[in-house]
Design an enzyme around this catalytic site. Structure first.
Site, short mmCIF file in Angstrom:
data_model
loop_
_atom_site.label_atom_id
_atom_site.label_comp_id
_atom_site.label_asym_id
_atom_site.label_seq_id
_atom_site.Cartn_x
_atom_site.Cartn_y
_atom_site.Cartn_z
N GLU A 135 -7.00 21.98 27.00
CA GLU A 135 -7.29 22.51 28.48
C GLU A 135 -6.04 23.33 28.76
O GLU A 135 -6.62 24.50 29.50
CB GLU A 135 -7.42 21.07 29.41
CG GLU A 135 -7.71 21.85 30.85
CD GLU A 135 -8.00 20.83 31.93
OE1 GLU A 135 -7.46 19.48 31.66
OE2 GLU A 135 -8.30 21.10 32.89
N ARG A 171 0.83 10.75 25.28
CA ARG A 171 0.57 9.38 26.01
C ARG A 171 -0.59 8.57 25.16
O ARG A 171 -0.72 7.35 25.61
CB ARG A 171 -0.41 10.15 27.23
CG ARG A 171 0.76 10.44 28.17
CD ARG A 171 0.27 11.18 29.35
NE ARG A 171 -0.11 12.84 28.94
CZ ARG A 171 -0.96 13.53 29.40
NH1 ARG A 171 -2.04 13.04 30.15
NH2 ARG A 171 -1.03 15.16 28.91
#
Ligand code: PRP
Ligand code: ADE
Length: 176
Positions: free
Chosen positions: A101, A64
């Site tokens: 994460e 991204r």
């Protein structure tokens, strides 16, 4: 009635996807934002403006970070360095393993991607734990770059990614 701020419009164009890619993670989906041509262009301008004339190249983090990083590079009239996930680049690479994460990963660049002493702006969409952005800065610097700053669209404050980037100039357009 005043027009919505850029920050409000960005927040309104992000979509929360619960439990993706694993239970407990609320995924910040940027696809509605980049589908909005006007907002996408404003976001690119907002990221790029402070760096006009003060960086030599832009590095974007797969995948991204490529969307924003490449557009910012074009806006600034600069070349783009793709920081890719492990095993994707065709030439000789240097890389680093890191945690994010949700899981672990490896990023790589071509070993000749960085001009010695060049100022490379690092761009990504989301700052969560900061593992990815910190790994990218370290990797670029190990190849001779100076990293004057990190541009992020969305900072997830609770995950304290800034701590992993202590001492670096980190700018996020919105914080959630
Ligand atoms: O701050 P961190 O905890 O390191 O997480 C942030 C990173 O996680 C996401 O990328 P992901 O690895 O999911 O790749 P993608 O862009 O290919 O979806 C995001 O685009 C950042 O690069
Ligand atoms: N919650 C999240 N949403 C989108 N991208 C992420 N990368 C790491 N954590 C993320």
């Amino acid at each position: 009635m005043s027009a919505a701020s850029l920050e409000q419009r960005i927040l309104g164009a992000l979509r929360d996807i619960p439990d993706f890619p694993e239970p407990g993670v609320t995924f910040k989906d940027i696809t509605p934002l980049i589908a909005d041509a006007e907002l996408f262009a404003e976001v690119v301008r907002a990221h790029a403006q402070p760096w006009q004339g003060s960086v030599d190249a832009v590095a974007g983090l797969e995948a991204r970070g490529f969307i924003f990083g490449a557009a910012i590079a074009v806006h600034l009239g600069l070349g783009f360095i793709p920081v890719r996930k492990g095993g994707k680049l065709p030439g000789p690479t240097v890389g680093v393993d890191y945690a994010l994460e949700y899981g672990t990963a490896r990023i790589e660049i071509h070993e000749d991607a960085v001009a010695q002493g060049s100022r490379v702006l690092v761009v990504d969409d989301v700052l969560a734990t900061g593992g990815t952005a910190a790994a990218a800065c370290t990797l670029l610097e190990s190849c001779g770059a100076v990293v004057p700053g990190v541009e992020i669209l969305v900072e997830i404050e609770a995950l304290r990614g800034r701590d992993a980037l202590a001492g670096r100039a980190v700018r996020s357009l919105v914080t959630v």
